[in-house]
Design an enzyme around this catalytic site. Sequence first.
Site, PDB file in Angstrom:
ATOM      1  N   PHE A 192       0.815  -1.220   0.000  1.00  0.00           N
ATOM      2  CA  PHE A 192       0.000   0.000   0.000  1.00  0.00           C
ATOM      3  C   PHE A 192       0.846   1.267   0.000  1.00  0.00           C
ATOM      4  CE2 PHE A 192       0.780   0.144   4.559  1.00  0.00           C
ATOM      5  CZ  PHE A 192       0.579   1.461   4.925  1.00  0.00           C
ATOM      6  N   LYS A 193       2.103   1.166   0.433  1.00  0.00           N
ATOM      7  CA  LYS A 193       2.951   2.359   0.464  1.00  0.00           C
ATOM      8  C   LYS A 193       3.151   2.959  -0.923  1.00  0.00           C
ATOM      9  CE  LYS A 193       3.538   1.670   4.868  1.00  0.00           C
ATOM     10  NZ  LYS A 193       4.783   1.354   5.538  1.00  0.00           N
ATOM     11  N   ASP A 194       3.004   2.138  -1.971  1.00  0.00           N
ATOM     12  CA  ASP A 194       3.155   2.653  -3.333  1.00  0.00           C
ATOM     13  C   ASP A 194       2.145   3.753  -3.641  1.00  0.00           C
ATOM     14  OD1 ASP A 194       5.273   0.986  -4.290  1.00  0.00           O
ATOM     15  OD2 ASP A 194       3.863  -0.664  -4.534  1.00  0.00           O
TER      16      ASP A 194
END
Length: 466
Positions: A111-113
Amino acid sequence: MKYISTRGQVEPKGFIDTVLMGLADDGGLMVPEHIPVIAPETLNEWKSLSYVDLFLTIFSYYTNDEIPADDLRDLATRSYANFRHPEVTPITKIDDSLYIMELFHGPTFAFKDVALQFMGEFYSYVSKKQNEIIHILGATSGDTGAAAIQGVRGKEGIKICILHPHEKVSRVQELQMTTVDDQNVLNLSVKGNFDDCQKIIKELFGDLAFKKEYHLRAINSINFLRILAQTVYYFYAYLHIDQGQHQLKKINFSVPSGNFGNIFSGFLAQKMGLPINKLIIATNENNILERFVQTGEYKPGDFRSTYSPSMDIQVASNFERYLYYFVGEDAAKVSEYMNILKSEGQIVMTGDDLAKVQSDFAAYGASNQECLDMILKYKGDHDYLLDPHTACGITAYEKYQGDDEICITLATAHPAKFDEAIILCEIEQEFPEEIKELFAKPQYQEVVEHDTAEIVRQLESFYALD
Protein backbone atom coordinates in the site's frame (compact mmCIF):
# COMPACT_ATOMS: atom_id res chain seq x y z
CA MET A 1 -4.67 26.64 3.46
CA LYS A 2 -1.67 26.93 5.75
CA TYR A 3 0.01 24.24 7.82
CA ILE A 4 1.10 24.37 11.44
CA SER A 5 2.92 22.13 13.89
CA THR A 6 1.16 20.02 16.50
CA ARG A 7 3.51 21.67 19.01
CA GLY A 8 2.79 25.23 17.90
CA GLN A 9 6.33 26.55 17.48
CA VAL A 10 6.51 26.76 13.68
CA GLU A 11 5.26 29.68 11.62
CA PRO A 12 2.41 28.65 9.27
CA LYS A 13 3.73 27.16 6.03
CA GLY A 14 2.41 26.60 2.54
CA PHE A 15 1.87 23.14 1.06
CA ILE A 16 5.24 22.74 -0.68
CA ASP A 17 7.22 24.04 2.30
CA THR A 18 5.26 21.70 4.57
CA VAL A 19 6.13 18.68 2.47
CA LEU A 20 9.78 19.70 2.25
CA MET A 21 9.95 20.21 6.02
CA GLY A 22 8.69 16.72 6.82
CA LEU A 23 9.13 16.58 10.59
CA ALA A 24 8.30 20.02 11.95
CA ASP A 25 11.30 22.03 13.10
CA ASP A 26 9.95 22.06 16.67
CA GLY A 27 9.80 18.26 16.74
CA GLY A 28 6.06 18.10 16.10
CA LEU A 29 4.11 16.99 13.05
CA MET A 30 2.59 19.30 10.45
CA VAL A 31 -1.19 19.49 10.14
CA PRO A 32 -3.54 21.78 8.20
CA GLU A 33 -4.78 24.89 10.03
CA HIS A 34 -8.28 23.68 9.32
CA ILE A 35 -9.76 20.54 7.77
CA PRO A 36 -12.12 21.14 4.84
CA VAL A 37 -15.51 19.49 5.30
CA ILE A 38 -17.14 18.00 2.22
CA ALA A 39 -20.93 18.28 1.95
CA PRO A 40 -22.91 15.03 1.44
CA GLU A 41 -24.21 16.19 -1.94
CA THR A 42 -20.63 16.84 -3.07
CA LEU A 43 -19.58 13.36 -1.95
CA ASN A 44 -22.38 11.93 -4.05
CA GLU A 45 -21.06 13.80 -7.09
CA TRP A 46 -17.61 12.26 -6.56
CA LYS A 47 -18.90 8.71 -7.21
CA SER A 48 -18.31 9.10 -10.95
CA LEU A 49 -14.68 10.22 -10.62
CA SER A 50 -11.76 8.05 -11.63
CA TYR A 51 -9.07 7.43 -9.02
CA VAL A 52 -6.79 10.11 -10.47
CA ASP A 53 -9.63 12.63 -10.73
CA LEU A 54 -10.65 11.93 -7.13
CA PHE A 55 -7.02 12.36 -6.06
CA LEU A 56 -6.82 15.72 -7.81
CA THR A 57 -10.15 16.87 -6.39
CA ILE A 58 -9.16 16.10 -2.80
CA PHE A 59 -5.69 17.59 -3.21
CA SER A 60 -7.20 20.80 -4.56
CA TYR A 61 -8.46 21.56 -1.05
CA TYR A 62 -4.92 21.40 0.34
CA THR A 63 -2.36 22.58 -2.23
CA ASN A 64 -3.24 26.31 -2.29
CA ASP A 65 -2.74 26.28 -6.09
CA GLU A 66 1.03 26.19 -5.43
CA ILE A 67 1.30 23.55 -8.14
CA PRO A 68 -0.40 24.50 -11.44
CA ALA A 69 -3.37 22.24 -12.16
CA ASP A 70 -1.85 20.80 -15.35
CA ASP A 71 1.41 20.01 -13.54
CA LEU A 72 -0.42 18.35 -10.66
CA ARG A 73 -2.46 16.23 -13.07
CA ASP A 74 0.72 15.19 -14.88
CA LEU A 75 2.36 14.17 -11.58
CA ALA A 76 -0.68 12.15 -10.49
CA THR A 77 -1.12 10.50 -13.89
CA ARG A 78 2.51 9.39 -13.98
CA SER A 79 2.32 8.17 -10.40
CA TYR A 80 -0.51 5.72 -11.05
CA ALA A 81 0.28 4.76 -14.64
CA ASN A 82 2.43 1.82 -13.55
CA PHE A 83 -0.15 0.24 -11.24
CA ARG A 84 -1.25 -3.19 -12.41
CA HIS A 85 -4.98 -2.46 -12.07
CA PRO A 86 -6.81 0.35 -13.88
CA GLU A 87 -8.75 1.25 -10.72
CA VAL A 88 -5.48 1.62 -8.76
CA THR A 89 -7.09 0.34 -5.52
CA PRO A 90 -9.77 -2.18 -6.64
CA ILE A 91 -12.36 -3.58 -4.26
CA THR A 92 -13.21 -7.29 -3.95
CA LYS A 93 -16.49 -8.41 -2.42
CA ILE A 94 -16.02 -11.39 -0.10
CA ASP A 95 -19.60 -11.63 1.18
CA ASP A 96 -22.49 -9.34 2.09
CA SER A 97 -20.68 -7.93 5.12
CA LEU A 98 -17.06 -7.78 3.92
CA TYR A 99 -15.17 -6.04 1.16
CA ILE A 100 -11.41 -6.07 0.73
CA MET A 101 -9.74 -3.06 -0.86
CA GLU A 102 -6.55 -4.21 -2.54
CA LEU A 103 -3.83 -1.65 -2.08
CA PHE A 104 -1.03 -3.84 -3.46
CA HIS A 105 -1.23 -3.25 -7.21
CA GLY A 106 1.68 -0.79 -7.33
CA PRO A 107 5.26 -1.61 -8.37
CA THR A 108 6.36 -2.98 -4.96
CA PHE A 109 3.12 -4.85 -4.16
CA ALA A 110 2.29 -2.85 -1.01
CA PHE A 111 0.00 0.00 0.00
CA LYS A 112 2.95 2.36 0.46
CA ASP A 113 3.15 2.65 -3.33
CA VAL A 114 -0.11 4.61 -3.38
CA ALA A 115 1.48 7.57 -1.64
CA LEU A 116 5.16 7.10 -2.42
CA GLN A 117 4.88 6.89 -6.19
CA PHE A 118 3.36 10.37 -6.05
CA MET A 119 5.89 11.57 -3.49
CA GLY A 120 8.74 10.51 -5.78
CA GLU A 121 7.25 12.47 -8.65
CA PHE A 122 6.60 15.44 -6.35
CA TYR A 123 10.18 15.59 -5.06
CA SER A 124 11.56 15.30 -8.59
CA TYR A 125 9.29 18.16 -9.69
CA VAL A 126 10.34 20.40 -6.80
CA SER A 127 14.03 19.57 -7.29
CA LYS A 128 13.86 20.76 -10.89
CA LYS A 129 11.76 23.83 -10.10
CA GLN A 130 14.03 24.95 -7.25
CA ASN A 131 17.27 23.69 -8.83
CA GLU A 132 18.12 21.97 -5.55
CA ILE A 133 19.48 18.56 -4.64
CA ILE A 134 17.05 16.65 -2.42
CA HIS A 135 18.31 14.06 0.05
CA ILE A 136 15.52 11.74 1.14
CA LEU A 137 16.08 9.98 4.43
CA GLY A 138 13.75 7.41 5.92
CA ALA A 139 13.31 4.34 8.09
CA THR A 140 11.24 1.33 7.16
CA SER A 141 9.74 -1.72 8.75
CA GLY A 142 9.81 -3.20 5.26
CA ASP A 143 7.38 -1.73 2.74
CA THR A 144 8.06 2.01 2.93
CA GLY A 145 11.69 1.57 1.93
CA ALA A 146 11.00 -0.46 -1.19
CA ALA A 147 8.19 1.85 -2.30
CA ALA A 148 10.25 5.00 -1.69
CA ILE A 149 13.27 3.62 -3.53
CA GLN A 150 11.12 2.57 -6.46
CA GLY A 151 9.55 6.04 -6.54
CA VAL A 152 12.85 7.95 -6.89
CA ARG A 153 15.49 5.54 -8.20
CA GLY A 154 17.42 7.03 -11.09
CA LYS A 155 15.77 10.43 -10.78
CA GLU A 156 18.07 13.43 -11.20
CA GLY A 157 18.49 15.77 -8.27
CA ILE A 158 17.43 13.18 -5.68
CA LYS A 159 19.34 10.81 -3.41
CA ILE A 160 17.66 8.40 -1.03
CA CYS A 161 18.95 6.58 2.04
CA ILE A 162 16.77 4.00 3.77
CA LEU A 163 17.40 2.43 7.17
CA HIS A 164 15.84 -0.97 7.75
CA PRO A 165 16.17 -3.33 10.75
CA HIS A 166 18.76 -6.01 10.00
CA GLU A 167 17.15 -9.44 9.44
CA LYS A 168 13.78 -8.19 10.73
CA VAL A 169 12.00 -7.67 7.41
CA SER A 170 10.73 -10.39 5.08
CA ARG A 171 13.08 -11.78 2.47
CA VAL A 172 11.12 -10.22 -0.39
CA GLN A 173 11.00 -6.84 1.35
CA GLU A 174 14.76 -6.98 1.81
CA LEU A 175 15.38 -7.95 -1.81
CA GLN A 176 13.10 -5.22 -3.16
CA MET A 177 15.29 -2.65 -1.41
CA THR A 178 18.76 -4.12 -1.65
CA THR A 179 18.81 -5.38 -5.24
CA VAL A 180 18.65 -1.77 -6.48
CA ASP A 181 22.10 -0.69 -7.72
CA ASP A 182 21.31 2.89 -8.71
CA GLN A 183 23.91 5.47 -7.70
CA ASN A 184 21.31 7.62 -5.94
CA VAL A 185 20.26 4.82 -3.53
CA LEU A 186 21.87 3.79 -0.22
CA ASN A 187 20.51 0.94 1.89
CA LEU A 188 21.62 0.72 5.52
CA SER A 189 20.75 -2.47 7.38
CA VAL A 190 20.74 -1.47 11.06
CA LYS A 191 21.40 -3.94 13.85
CA GLY A 192 18.25 -3.19 15.82
CA ASN A 193 14.49 -3.00 15.32
CA PHE A 194 12.34 -0.51 13.43
CA ASP A 195 11.89 1.73 16.45
CA ASP A 196 15.69 2.03 16.69
CA CYS A 197 15.84 3.08 13.03
CA GLN A 198 12.98 5.54 13.44
CA LYS A 199 14.61 7.10 16.51
CA ILE A 200 17.79 7.81 14.52
CA ILE A 201 15.77 9.41 11.74
CA LYS A 202 14.01 11.71 14.21
CA GLU A 203 17.34 12.64 15.80
CA LEU A 204 18.78 13.61 12.44
CA PHE A 205 15.73 15.63 11.43
CA GLY A 206 15.83 17.25 14.87
CA ASP A 207 19.39 18.45 14.19
CA LEU A 208 18.28 21.52 12.24
CA ALA A 209 21.80 22.45 11.13
CA PHE A 210 22.40 18.96 9.70
CA LYS A 211 18.93 18.93 8.13
CA LYS A 212 19.52 22.28 6.43
CA GLU A 213 23.08 21.54 5.29
CA TYR A 214 22.09 18.34 3.50
CA HIS A 215 18.57 19.33 2.39
CA LEU A 216 17.04 16.37 4.22
CA ARG A 217 13.51 15.42 3.22
CA ALA A 218 11.21 12.86 4.83
CA ILE A 219 9.32 10.00 3.21
CA ASN A 220 7.95 8.37 6.36
CA SER A 221 4.37 9.08 7.35
CA ILE A 222 5.61 11.93 9.53
CA ASN A 223 5.28 13.76 6.19
CA PHE A 224 1.73 15.08 5.72
CA LEU A 225 1.83 14.31 2.00
CA ARG A 226 1.83 10.61 2.85
CA ILE A 227 -1.25 11.05 5.02
CA LEU A 228 -3.14 13.07 2.43
CA ALA A 229 -2.40 10.69 -0.46
CA GLN A 230 -3.64 7.75 1.60
CA THR A 231 -6.84 9.59 2.49
CA VAL A 232 -7.91 9.34 -1.15
CA TYR A 233 -8.48 5.60 -1.10
CA TYR A 234 -10.85 5.81 1.86
CA PHE A 235 -13.09 8.08 -0.19
CA TYR A 236 -12.66 5.87 -3.25
CA ALA A 237 -13.61 2.69 -1.38
CA TYR A 238 -16.60 4.22 0.35
CA LEU A 239 -17.92 5.64 -2.91
CA HIS A 240 -17.36 2.50 -5.00
CA ILE A 241 -18.81 -0.36 -2.99
CA ASP A 242 -22.33 -1.42 -3.89
CA GLN A 243 -24.14 1.15 -1.80
CA GLY A 244 -27.47 0.39 -3.44
CA GLN A 245 -27.45 -2.86 -1.53
CA HIS A 246 -25.96 -1.41 1.64
CA GLN A 247 -27.48 2.04 1.87
CA LEU A 248 -29.15 1.28 5.21
CA LYS A 249 -26.04 -0.24 6.74
CA LYS A 250 -23.18 1.47 8.52
CA ILE A 251 -19.76 1.23 6.91
CA ASN A 252 -16.61 0.40 8.90
CA PHE A 253 -12.95 0.26 7.92
CA SER A 254 -10.55 -2.27 9.41
CA VAL A 255 -6.99 -1.03 8.97
CA PRO A 256 -3.71 -2.87 9.62
CA SER A 257 -1.62 -0.19 11.28
CA GLY A 258 1.74 0.00 13.03
CA ASN A 259 2.90 3.60 12.78
CA PHE A 260 -0.66 5.02 13.00
CA GLY A 261 -0.32 6.64 9.57
CA ASN A 262 -2.79 4.50 7.63
CA ILE A 263 -5.47 4.68 10.30
CA PHE A 264 -4.91 8.41 10.77
CA SER A 265 -5.57 8.89 7.04
CA GLY A 266 -8.98 7.31 7.65
CA PHE A 267 -9.48 9.57 10.67
CA LEU A 268 -8.73 12.58 8.45
CA ALA A 269 -11.21 11.35 5.83
CA GLN A 270 -13.83 10.99 8.56
CA LYS A 271 -13.17 14.54 9.78
CA MET A 272 -13.55 15.73 6.18
CA GLY A 273 -17.09 14.40 6.18
CA LEU A 274 -16.78 10.80 4.99
CA PRO A 275 -19.48 9.05 7.09
CA ILE A 276 -17.35 6.20 8.42
CA ASN A 277 -19.05 4.35 11.27
CA LYS A 278 -16.09 2.59 12.95
CA LEU A 279 -12.37 2.93 12.40
CA ILE A 280 -10.91 -0.38 13.56
CA ILE A 281 -7.18 -0.46 14.27
CA ALA A 282 -5.72 -3.89 13.53
CA THR A 283 -2.35 -4.65 15.08
CA ASN A 284 -0.29 -7.71 15.90
CA GLU A 285 1.47 -8.75 19.12
CA ASN A 286 3.25 -5.37 19.16
CA ASN A 287 -0.08 -4.05 20.37
CA ILE A 288 0.58 -0.62 21.86
CA LEU A 289 -2.34 0.83 19.88
CA GLU A 290 -4.76 -1.87 21.02
CA ARG A 291 -3.75 -1.31 24.65
CA PHE A 292 -4.19 2.44 24.24
CA VAL A 293 -7.72 2.13 22.87
CA GLN A 294 -8.83 -0.55 25.32
CA THR A 295 -7.14 0.67 28.52
CA GLY A 296 -6.02 4.25 27.87
CA GLU A 297 -2.35 3.39 28.38
CA TYR A 298 0.01 4.49 25.62
CA LYS A 299 3.26 2.84 26.65
CA PRO A 300 5.83 1.12 24.44
CA GLY A 301 6.27 -2.50 25.45
CA ASP A 302 8.72 -5.26 24.64
CA PHE A 303 9.43 -5.66 20.94
CA ARG A 304 8.20 -8.92 19.37
CA SER A 305 9.02 -10.34 15.95
CA THR A 306 5.83 -11.51 14.24
CA TYR A 307 4.56 -12.92 10.96
CA SER A 308 3.40 -9.39 10.06
CA PRO A 309 6.73 -7.53 10.35
CA SER A 310 5.58 -4.25 8.82
CA MET A 311 3.57 -3.72 12.02
CA ASP A 312 6.39 -4.69 14.38
CA ILE A 313 6.42 -1.18 15.83
CA GLN A 314 6.08 0.03 19.41
CA VAL A 315 6.37 3.82 18.93
CA ALA A 316 3.67 5.06 16.54
CA SER A 317 4.83 8.36 15.03
CA ASN A 318 1.42 9.56 13.86
CA PHE A 319 -0.11 9.14 17.30
CA GLU A 320 0.86 12.77 17.93
CA ARG A 321 -1.37 13.94 15.08
CA TYR A 322 -4.34 12.17 16.64
CA LEU A 323 -3.42 13.62 20.03
CA TYR A 324 -3.57 17.11 18.53
CA TYR A 325 -7.21 16.66 17.54
CA PHE A 326 -8.01 14.73 20.73
CA VAL A 327 -7.06 17.78 22.85
CA GLY A 328 -9.04 20.19 20.68
CA GLU A 329 -6.11 21.39 18.54
CA ASP A 330 -4.33 22.79 21.60
CA ALA A 331 -0.61 22.71 20.77
CA ALA A 332 0.40 23.50 24.35
CA LYS A 333 -1.47 20.43 25.62
CA VAL A 334 0.15 18.28 22.92
CA SER A 335 3.59 19.48 24.00
CA GLU A 336 2.70 18.70 27.61
CA TYR A 337 1.60 15.18 26.73
CA MET A 338 4.72 14.53 24.62
CA ASN A 339 6.94 15.77 27.44
CA ILE A 340 5.16 13.38 29.81
CA LEU A 341 5.74 10.54 27.35
CA LYS A 342 9.42 11.43 27.13
CA SER A 343 9.95 11.76 30.88
CA GLU A 344 7.65 9.03 32.19
CA GLY A 345 7.58 6.64 29.25
CA GLN A 346 3.81 6.59 28.97
CA ILE A 347 0.60 8.56 28.55
CA VAL A 348 -2.54 7.42 30.37
CA MET A 349 -6.13 8.36 29.51
CA THR A 350 -8.95 7.68 31.98
CA GLY A 351 -12.62 8.44 32.46
CA ASP A 352 -14.17 10.70 29.85
CA ASP A 353 -10.90 10.93 27.96
CA LEU A 354 -10.75 7.15 27.51
CA ALA A 355 -14.41 7.10 26.50
CA LYS A 356 -13.61 9.65 23.79
CA VAL A 357 -10.73 7.52 22.48
CA GLN A 358 -13.06 4.53 22.34
CA SER A 359 -15.65 6.56 20.47
CA ASP A 360 -13.00 7.35 17.83
CA PHE A 361 -11.54 3.85 17.41
CA ALA A 362 -11.91 0.16 18.07
CA ALA A 363 -8.73 -1.92 18.16
CA TYR A 364 -7.59 -5.52 18.22
CA GLY A 365 -4.12 -7.08 18.25
CA ALA A 366 -4.08 -10.46 16.51
CA SER A 367 -1.74 -13.12 17.83
CA ASN A 368 0.63 -14.96 15.52
CA GLN A 369 -1.62 -18.01 15.65
CA GLU A 370 -4.78 -16.01 14.94
CA CYS A 371 -3.01 -14.53 11.93
CA LEU A 372 -2.21 -17.97 10.49
CA ASP A 373 -5.66 -19.31 11.33
CA MET A 374 -7.29 -16.45 9.42
CA ILE A 375 -5.10 -17.03 6.35
CA LEU A 376 -6.17 -20.69 6.34
CA LYS A 377 -9.85 -19.86 6.95
CA TYR A 378 -10.21 -17.38 4.11
CA LYS A 379 -8.25 -19.52 1.68
CA GLY A 380 -10.50 -22.45 2.50
CA ASP A 381 -13.85 -20.64 2.74
CA HIS A 382 -13.42 -17.97 0.05
CA ASP A 383 -10.39 -19.07 -2.00
CA TYR A 384 -8.84 -15.70 -1.14
CA LEU A 385 -5.22 -15.61 0.00
CA LEU A 386 -4.53 -12.97 2.66
CA ASP A 387 -1.12 -11.61 3.47
CA PRO A 388 -0.44 -11.72 7.24
CA HIS A 389 -1.09 -7.99 7.78
CA THR A 390 -4.43 -8.20 6.01
CA ALA A 391 -5.15 -11.31 8.08
CA CYS A 392 -4.76 -9.16 11.20
CA GLY A 393 -7.23 -6.72 9.66
CA ILE A 394 -9.74 -9.50 8.98
CA THR A 395 -9.33 -10.80 12.54
CA ALA A 396 -10.18 -7.34 13.87
CA TYR A 397 -13.14 -7.09 11.47
CA GLU A 398 -14.56 -10.37 12.76
CA LYS A 399 -14.09 -9.19 16.34
CA TYR A 400 -16.05 -5.95 15.96
CA GLN A 401 -18.52 -6.48 13.13
CA GLY A 402 -22.16 -5.67 13.94
CA ASP A 403 -25.26 -7.08 12.28
CA ASP A 404 -26.22 -3.79 10.65
CA GLU A 405 -22.70 -3.04 9.40
CA ILE A 406 -20.42 -3.86 6.53
CA CYS A 407 -16.66 -3.53 6.63
CA ILE A 408 -14.00 -2.55 4.14
CA THR A 409 -10.73 -4.17 5.20
CA LEU A 410 -7.56 -2.75 3.70
CA ALA A 411 -5.33 -5.35 2.06
CA THR A 412 -1.99 -3.68 2.60
CA ALA A 413 0.33 -6.10 0.80
CA HIS A 414 0.42 -8.96 -1.69
CA PRO A 415 0.89 -12.34 0.07
CA ALA A 416 3.99 -13.03 -2.05
CA LYS A 417 5.85 -10.45 0.03
CA PHE A 418 5.40 -12.58 3.14
CA ASP A 419 5.76 -16.17 2.00
CA GLU A 420 7.33 -17.07 5.35
CA ALA A 421 3.84 -16.91 6.89
CA ILE A 422 2.10 -18.53 3.92
CA ILE A 423 4.47 -21.51 4.07
CA LEU A 424 3.59 -22.04 7.73
CA CYS A 425 -0.03 -22.44 6.58
CA GLU A 426 1.14 -25.18 4.17
CA ILE A 427 -0.15 -23.12 1.26
CA GLU A 428 1.87 -22.93 -1.95
CA GLN A 429 1.43 -19.67 -3.79
CA GLU A 430 2.49 -18.54 -7.24
CA PHE A 431 4.83 -15.55 -7.11
CA PRO A 432 4.36 -12.67 -9.54
CA GLU A 433 7.15 -12.59 -12.11
CA GLU A 434 8.53 -9.31 -10.75
CA ILE A 435 9.07 -10.94 -7.36
CA LYS A 436 10.48 -14.19 -8.78
CA GLU A 437 13.20 -12.23 -10.54
CA LEU A 438 14.46 -10.70 -7.28
CA PHE A 439 15.96 -13.93 -5.99
CA ALA A 440 18.57 -14.09 -8.76
CA LYS A 441 19.83 -10.53 -8.29
CA PRO A 442 22.87 -9.43 -6.24
CA GLN A 443 22.29 -7.29 -3.13
CA TYR A 444 23.72 -3.89 -2.29
CA GLN A 445 23.55 -2.81 1.34
CA GLU A 446 25.72 -1.77 4.26
CA VAL A 447 25.18 -3.56 7.58
CA VAL A 448 25.76 -1.02 10.38
CA GLU A 449 25.48 -0.81 14.13
CA HIS A 450 22.60 0.97 15.80
CA ASP A 451 24.69 4.11 16.22
CA THR A 452 23.75 7.61 15.11
CA ALA A 453 27.37 8.67 14.61
CA GLU A 454 27.97 5.72 12.27
CA ILE A 455 24.82 6.55 10.29
CA VAL A 456 26.00 10.16 9.96
CA ARG A 457 29.37 8.97 8.61
CA GLN A 458 27.61 6.82 6.04
CA LEU A 459 25.38 9.70 4.98
CA GLU A 460 28.18 12.25 4.69
CA SER A 461 30.15 9.85 2.50
CA PHE A 462 27.07 9.22 0.34
CA TYR A 463 26.23 12.92 0.02
CA ALA A 464 29.86 13.81 -0.85
CA LEU A 465 29.35 12.07 -4.18
CA ASP A 466 26.89 14.75 -5.40
